[in-house]
Design a protein around this motif. Structure first.
Motif, PDB file in Angstrom:
ATOM      1  N   VAL A 265       0.871  -1.189   0.000  1.00 42.56           N
ATOM      2  CA  VAL A 265       0.000   0.000   0.000  1.00 42.56           C
ATOM      3  C   VAL A 265       0.906   1.237   0.000  1.00 42.56           C
ATOM      4  CG1 VAL A 265      -1.782   1.289   1.223  1.00 42.56           C
ATOM      5  CG2 VAL A 265      -1.847  -1.222   1.217  1.00 42.56           C
ATOM      6  N   ASN A 266       0.770   2.017  -1.057  1.00 41.16           N
ATOM      7  CA  ASN A 266       1.533   3.277  -1.147  1.00 41.16           C
ATOM      8  C   ASN A 266       3.019   3.021  -0.965  1.00 41.16           C
ATOM      9  OD1 ASN A 266       1.613   6.035  -1.648  1.00 41.16           O
ATOM     10  ND2 ASN A 266       1.359   6.599   0.515  1.00 41.16           N
ATOM     11  N   ASP A 267       3.523   1.940  -1.569  1.00 40.97           N
ATOM     12  CA  ASP A 267       4.931   1.589  -1.406  1.00 40.97           C
ATOM     13  C   ASP A 267       5.847   2.399  -2.335  1.00 40.97           C
ATOM     14  OD1 ASP A 267       4.689  -0.213   0.619  1.00 40.97           O
ATOM     15  OD2 ASP A 267       4.520  -1.984  -0.673  1.00 40.97           O
ATOM     16  N   THR A 268       5.310   3.074  -3.371  1.00 36.68           N
ATOM     17  CA  THR A 268       6.145   3.897  -4.288  1.00 36.68           C
ATOM     18  C   THR A 268       5.538   5.292  -4.422  1.00 36.68           C
ATOM     19  OG1 THR A 268       4.924   3.182  -6.245  1.00 36.68           O
ATOM     20  CG2 THR A 268       6.891   1.897  -5.641  1.00 36.68           C
ATOM     21  N   TRP A 269       6.487   6.181  -4.781  1.00 33.15           N
ATOM     22  CA  TRP A 269       6.028   7.585  -5.078  1.00 33.15           C
ATOM     23  C   TRP A 269       5.746   7.633  -6.576  1.00 33.15           C
ATOM     24  CZ3 TRP A 269       8.700  12.099  -7.277  1.00 33.15           C
ATOM     25  CH2 TRP A 269       7.993  13.298  -7.083  1.00 33.15           C
ATOM     26  N   ASN A 270       4.420   7.626  -6.911  1.00 38.06           N
ATOM     27  CA  ASN A 270       4.009   7.528  -8.307  1.00 38.06           C
ATOM     28  C   ASN A 270       3.203   8.780  -8.700  1.00 38.06           C
ATOM     29  OD1 ASN A 270       3.604   6.476 -10.868  1.00 38.06           O
ATOM     30  ND2 ASN A 270       1.727   5.383 -10.270  1.00 38.06           N
ATOM     31  N   ILE A 271       3.432   9.253  -9.966  1.00 38.85           N
ATOM     32  CA  ILE A 271       2.692  10.406 -10.512  1.00 38.85           C
ATOM     33  C   ILE A 271       1.938   9.871 -11.719  1.00 38.85           C
ATOM     34  CG2 ILE A 271       2.858  12.742 -11.471  1.00 38.85           C
ATOM     35  CD1 ILE A 271       5.635  12.922 -10.137  1.00 38.85           C
ATOM     36  N   PRO A 272       0.650   9.551 -11.575  1.00 37.34           N
ATOM     37  CA  PRO A 272      -0.088   8.910 -12.665  1.00 37.34           C
ATOM     38  C   PRO A 272      -0.033   9.684 -13.980  1.00 37.34           C
ATOM     39  CG  PRO A 272      -1.335   8.821 -10.629  1.00 37.34           C
ATOM     40  CD  PRO A 272      -0.166   9.696 -10.342  1.00 37.34           C
ATOM     41  N   ALA A 273      -0.110  11.043 -13.906  1.00 34.74           N
ATOM     42  CA  ALA A 273      -0.159  11.830 -15.157  1.00 34.74           C
ATOM     43  C   ALA A 273       1.155  11.777 -15.929  1.00 34.74           C
ATOM     44  CB  ALA A 273      -0.507  13.287 -14.846  1.00 34.74           C
ATOM     45  N   ALA A 274       2.243  11.389 -15.296  1.00 39.70           N
ATOM     46  CA  ALA A 274       3.547  11.399 -15.961  1.00 39.70           C
ATOM     47  C   ALA A 274       3.589  10.442 -17.142  1.00 39.70           C
ATOM     48  CB  ALA A 274       4.636  11.054 -14.964  1.00 39.70           C
ATOM     49  N   SER A 275       2.775   9.398 -17.104  1.00 39.40           N
ATOM     50  CA  SER A 275       2.790   8.432 -18.201  1.00 39.40           C
ATOM     51  C   SER A 275       2.286   9.042 -19.510  1.00 39.40           C
ATOM     52  CB  SER A 275       1.934   7.208 -17.825  1.00 39.40           C
ATOM     53  OG  SER A 275       0.585   7.608 -17.599  1.00 39.40           O
TER      54      SER A 275
ATOM     55  N   LYS B 285      14.741   9.764 -16.205  1.00 42.96           N
ATOM     56  CA  LYS B 285      14.738  10.355 -17.529  1.00 42.96           C
ATOM     57  C   LYS B 285      14.013   9.430 -18.486  1.00 42.96           C
ATOM     58  CE  LYS B 285      19.199  12.729 -17.008  1.00 42.96           C
ATOM     59  NZ  LYS B 285      20.579  12.857 -17.532  1.00 42.96           N
ATOM     60  N   GLY B 286      13.321   9.990 -19.495  1.00 45.70           N
ATOM     61  CA  GLY B 286      12.548   9.176 -20.411  1.00 45.70           C
ATOM     62  C   GLY B 286      11.218   8.819 -19.745  1.00 45.70           C
ATOM     63  N   PRO B 287      10.601   7.681 -20.113  1.00 42.88           N
ATOM     64  CA  PRO B 287       9.323   7.295 -19.496  1.00 42.88           C
ATOM     65  C   PRO B 287       9.481   7.237 -17.959  1.00 42.88           C
ATOM     66  CG  PRO B 287       9.773   5.915 -21.400  1.00 42.88           C
ATOM     67  CD  PRO B 287      10.999   6.726 -21.169  1.00 42.88           C
ATOM     68  N   PHE B 288       8.462   7.784 -17.284  1.00 42.15           N
ATOM     69  CA  PHE B 288       8.556   7.932 -15.828  1.00 42.15           C
ATOM     70  C   PHE B 288       8.542   6.560 -15.140  1.00 42.15           C
ATOM     71  CE2 PHE B 288       6.398   8.474 -11.679  1.00 42.15           C
ATOM     72  CZ  PHE B 288       7.402   9.189 -11.042  1.00 42.15           C
ATOM     73  N   LYS B 289       9.455   6.445 -14.123  1.00 46.05           N
ATOM     74  CA  LYS B 289       9.514   5.242 -13.289  1.00 46.05           C
ATOM     75  C   LYS B 289       9.281   5.669 -11.833  1.00 46.05           C
ATOM     76  CE  LYS B 289      13.675   4.577 -14.814  1.00 46.05           C
ATOM     77  NZ  LYS B 289      13.674   5.548 -15.914  1.00 46.05           N
ATOM     78  N   PRO B 290       8.273   5.072 -11.168  1.00 47.19           N
ATOM     79  CA  PRO B 290       7.981   5.462  -9.770  1.00 47.19           C
ATOM     80  C   PRO B 290       9.210   5.209  -8.878  1.00 47.19           C
ATOM     81  CG  PRO B 290       6.152   4.228 -10.680  1.00 47.19           C
ATOM     82  CD  PRO B 290       7.274   4.105 -11.672  1.00 47.19           C
ATOM     83  N   TRP B 291       9.338   6.006  -7.807  1.00 50.57           N
ATOM     84  CA  TRP B 291      10.473   5.907  -6.878  1.00 50.57           C
ATOM     85  C   TRP B 291      10.094   4.995  -5.717  1.00 50.57           C
ATOM     86  CZ3 TRP B 291      11.889   9.712  -2.533  1.00 50.57           C
ATOM     87  CH2 TRP B 291      13.139   9.425  -1.992  1.00 50.57           C
ATOM     88  N   ASP B 292      11.046   4.084  -5.408  1.00 49.41           N
ATOM     89  CA  ASP B 292      10.757   3.121  -4.332  1.00 49.41           C
ATOM     90  C   ASP B 292      11.383   3.517  -3.006  1.00 49.41           C
ATOM     91  OD1 ASP B 292      13.404   2.795  -4.832  1.00 49.41           O
ATOM     92  OD2 ASP B 292      13.292   0.687  -5.463  1.00 49.41           O
ATOM     93  N   GLY B 293      11.907   4.715  -2.884  1.00 50.47           N
ATOM     94  CA  GLY B 293      12.474   5.198  -1.619  1.00 50.47           C
ATOM     95  C   GLY B 293      13.877   4.701  -1.365  1.00 50.47           C
ATOM     96  N   LYS B 294      14.545   4.173  -2.372  1.00 49.14           N
ATOM     97  CA  LYS B 294      15.895   3.661  -2.193  1.00 49.14           C
ATOM     98  C   LYS B 294      16.891   4.578  -2.890  1.00 49.14           C
ATOM     99  CE  LYS B 294      14.428  -1.192  -2.078  1.00 49.14           C
ATOM    100  NZ  LYS B 294      14.842  -1.459  -0.668  1.00 49.14           N
ATOM    101  N   PHE B 295      18.148   4.490  -2.450  1.00 49.08           N
ATOM    102  CA  PHE B 295      19.259   5.190  -3.091  1.00 49.08           C
ATOM    103  C   PHE B 295      20.406   4.195  -3.179  1.00 49.08           C
ATOM    104  CE2 PHE B 295      23.123   7.966  -2.553  1.00 49.08           C
ATOM    105  CZ  PHE B 295      23.122   8.458  -3.855  1.00 49.08           C
ATOM    106  N   LYS B 296      20.786   3.915  -4.392  1.00 44.60           N
ATOM    107  CA  LYS B 296      21.828   2.923  -4.654  1.00 44.60           C
ATOM    108  C   LYS B 296      21.474   1.575  -4.032  1.00 44.60           C
ATOM    109  CE  LYS B 296      25.615   6.224  -5.216  1.00 44.60           C
ATOM    110  NZ  LYS B 296      26.988   6.616  -4.793  1.00 44.60           N
ATOM    111  N   GLY B 297      20.145   1.219  -4.143  1.00 46.87           N
ATOM    112  CA  GLY B 297      19.658  -0.090  -3.669  1.00 46.87           C
ATOM    113  C   GLY B 297      19.421  -0.167  -2.178  1.00 46.87           C
ATOM    114  N   LYS B 298      19.658   0.897  -1.432  1.00 47.03           N
ATOM    115  CA  LYS B 298      19.457   0.869   0.022  1.00 47.03           C
ATOM    116  C   LYS B 298      18.338   1.807   0.408  1.00 47.03           C
ATOM    117  CE  LYS B 298      24.295  -0.228   1.050  1.00 47.03           C
ATOM    118  NZ  LYS B 298      25.489   0.177   1.831  1.00 47.03           N
ATOM    119  N   ASP B 299      17.575   1.348   1.442  1.00 43.35           N
ATOM    120  CA  ASP B 299      16.462   2.169   1.910  1.00 43.35           C
ATOM    121  C   ASP B 299      16.984   3.475   2.488  1.00 43.35           C
ATOM    122  OD1 ASP B 299      14.632   0.276   1.181  1.00 43.35           O
ATOM    123  OD2 ASP B 299      14.551  -0.678   3.176  1.00 43.35           O
TER     124      ASP B 299
END
Length: 626
Positions: free
Chosen positions: A554-564, A585-599
């Motif tokens: 539930v709400n696990d990613t930061w997603n912007i629906p209109a970006a698609s 960059k390019g087609p939008f990919k939601p952010w999972d709250g990680k940086f370099k694979g780490k939370d």
């Protein structure tokens, strides 16, 4: 010598005739107010290019603007020389030399006249000028000097000529002419000098043509004529009088060979135009060969007048019904003759309402200065043109054409040429883009008529749907339609989501991308117009401000629906220290709250989002929660 006194002459005057001037000092002419100084030795007065004081002189055109005590409008005396200079003198307290000159080449025992024109320039009474004329031979006066009386004040035209006549001695040496000041300067004694001359003096010479008193005659160019020129010489002056006739044809007088009597016969054969002057020189004995020792009679003049050139303007053929305008030049009187008994004494006669019967030769006899000449011109009178065209007026649609046809002549010229296939054809194709009145000139080489044809151009219907538009879903936009032409209707298709498809600027509220077409319909049967406008509809942009990537689905990613809906949005997220932790960059990919694979730890993070050029940069923060 005799001494005379009149209102403008005081002199020991030469009672006979003078020779050509040996000295003629008129001080020159020019455009400047002041002229140049005299040469060294001609005067012992000081030169100034301005208003002279005592002991000074100036070479001036006029006294205007100089000493206020002088007459202000005195100008030089030399005839026919409006730009001439004179010598303006402010006399010194002691006698001084106004002017002096050495003369060479004189003959002994010969009489000469020394003269000058003088004027008192004072406006009011004062010391009056008095001038002494002296003739010296090796520094000794030959004759007692001539001292003028006091020269009284007058007006600007009070120039007076003073002369001294004398005979050179047998022991002729160096002759010097002098004019000196005899009265003191100070309050007055201001004067002007001009036209100082020195000439030989002898008996009176009275020339005439043909025994009459005439000294001028004229003949026509190309004629033959004989003239007797005679000069009466007063007796008792020369012991051995000798004579020489001279001629001048424009470049100065020169001797006529063996013409040494007082009578001259001149014959003109086929006389050439020009002015011919003849004069008699006289002297005592061998002095006849010395230019400075002889006198010259007034010239006798024969003017050979050019025959007038009877000029007739070349006339183009005349159209029947118009006027015949005859024009001639070259004379002072004119006599015309022509067909049907035509006569006229006018220089440029007009014959109205010409007919073909007036065709023929017209001759003018031109006279001037008792000489005449004739010229002839042929005049043709042609029948008038009967013009015709296929239409007087017509209507076409823009982009269409019509053939125009003219007749009645041999040459045609349509104007304006714009829109015509050939403006010189009798039947051009006309394709004007605007309503135009064409004028066709129909001629038969001389006669011309002009006819007008009006072509009305109905404009085709033209549609302009405007620039493509962009809106966000749920919003509306006005379409920017424009229509031009004449007598048209218009509408939009499809009518979907338009408030009124029959308006030029309807309000469109489409939920998705759509293309609208504007139709312009000509009610005159001309071409219709269509144009399209594309309306791009972007989805409504909602950016979440919180997400919780804890794996509960539930709400696990930061997603912007209109970006698609955007091809290549740019998304950047940084921590509070400005460190970039996420970029898409390019087609939008939601952010999972990680940086370099780490939370990443819970905290606010800061984003910037660029969708495309139609939207400004979005920026804000999002809260990451665990």
């Amino acid at each position: 010598m005799m001494l005379l006194c009149t209102s403008n002459v005081l002199f020991g005057q030469c009672s006979g005739t003078l020779g050509d001037p040996i000295i003629k000092k008129d001080f020159g002419s020019g455009t400047s107010t002041f002229g140049p100084a005299l040469t060294n030795g001609e005067t012992n007065y000081g030169f100034i290019a301005g208003s002279p004081d005592d002991g000074q002189y100036a070479i001036v055109k006029s006294t205007a603007g100089l000493n206020s005590g002088w007459i202000q409008n005195i100008v030089n005396h030399t005839p026919n020389d409006p730009n001439g200079y004179m010598m303006l003198v402010n006399a010194n307290d002691v006698p001084g030399i106004f002017y002096q000159s050495a003369v060479n080449g004189l003959c002994p025992n010969t009489t000469y006249e020394f003269s000058a024109w003088i004027i008192n320039v004072l406006r009011n009474p004062g010391i009056k000028p008095k001038v002494k004329f002296s003739i010296e031979n090796n520094g000794v006066n030959i004759v007692p000097p001539l001292v003028t009386p006091d020269i009284i004040e007058g007006n600007a035209s009070n120039w007076i000529k003073y002369s001294l006549t004398f005979t050179t001695p047998a022991n002729l040496g160096n002759i010097t002419l002098k004019m000196t000041n005899e009265n003191p300067g100070g309050r007055g004694n201001d004067l002007a000098l001009d036209d100082i001359t020195f000439s030989a003096c002898g008996p009176s010479l009275t020339p005439s043509i043909g025994g009459s008193n005439a000294t001028f005659t004229s003949i026509c160019e190309g004629t033959d004529a004989t003239f007797e020129f005679k000069t009466e010489v007063s007796p008792g002056v020369y012991q051995d009088a000798r004579y020489q006739w001279q001629i001048n044809t424009g470049s100065g007088f020169s001797d006529l060979d063996r013409e040494t009597s007082t009578t001259l016969n001149v014959r003109f054969q086929n006389a050439a135009r020009g002015v011919y002057q003849y004069r008699l020189l006289a002297a005592d004995g061998a002095n006849i060969s010395a230019a400075n020792c002889r006198i010259a009679g007034s010239p006798l003049t024969v003017q050979v007048t050019p025959r007038p050139i009877a000029n007739i303007e070349t006339l183009a053929p005349i159209c029947a019904g118009n006027a015949i305008q005859l024009r001639a030049s070259g004379g002072t009187t004119y006599k015309w003759t022509g067909p049907n008994g035509f006569t006229s004494t006018a220089q440029n006669p007009i014959i109205p309402n010409a007919t073909t019967a007036m065709t023929g030769n017209y001759t003018v006899n031109v006279s001037a200065n008792s000489c005449d000449a004739a010229a002839t011109i042929n005049v043709r009178v042609l029948p008038a043109v009967l013009p015709a065209v296929n239409v007087q007026s017509a209507t076409i649609c823009e982009g269409n054409a019509i053939q125009l046809v003219a007749s009645g002549g041999t040459a045609y010229l349509w104007q304006p040429a714009l829109g015509l296939s050939d403006p010189q054809a009798p039947n051009p194709i006309a394709s004007p883009t605007e309503t135009t009145t064409y004028r066709v000139r129909i001629s038969n080489s001389a006669c011309t008529e002009t006819v007008e044809v009006n072509i009305k151009v109905n404009k085709k219907a033209f549609a302009d749907a405007g620039e493509d538009l962009k809106i966000i879903s749920g919003h509306s936009v006005s379409l920017n339609g424009k229509v031009s032409g004449e007598d048209f209707t218009y509408y939009w298709t499809p009518a979907d989501y338009l408030d009124d498809p029959t308006k030029l600027n309807p309000v469109a509220s489409p939920p998705t991308d759509i293309t609208y077409t504007l139709h312009a319909i000509s009610n005159l049967g001309c071409t219709n117009g269509v144009d399209e406008v594309f309306v791009k509809v972007y989805p409504k942009i909602v950016i979440p401000n919180t997400f919780s990537p804890n794996g509960d689905a539930v709400n696990d990613t930061w997603n912007i629906p209109a970006a698609s809906a955007f091809a290549s949005p740019l998304v950047r997220i940084s921590n509070r220290n400005g460190q970039l932790v996420y970029e898409s960059k390019g087609p939008f990919k939601p952010w999972d709250g990680k940086f370099k694979g780490k939370d990443l730890p819970p905290a606010p993070y800061y984003y910037t989002i660029y969708f495309n050029q139609d939207f400004k940069m979005f920026s804000g923060w999002v809260m990451l929660m665990r």
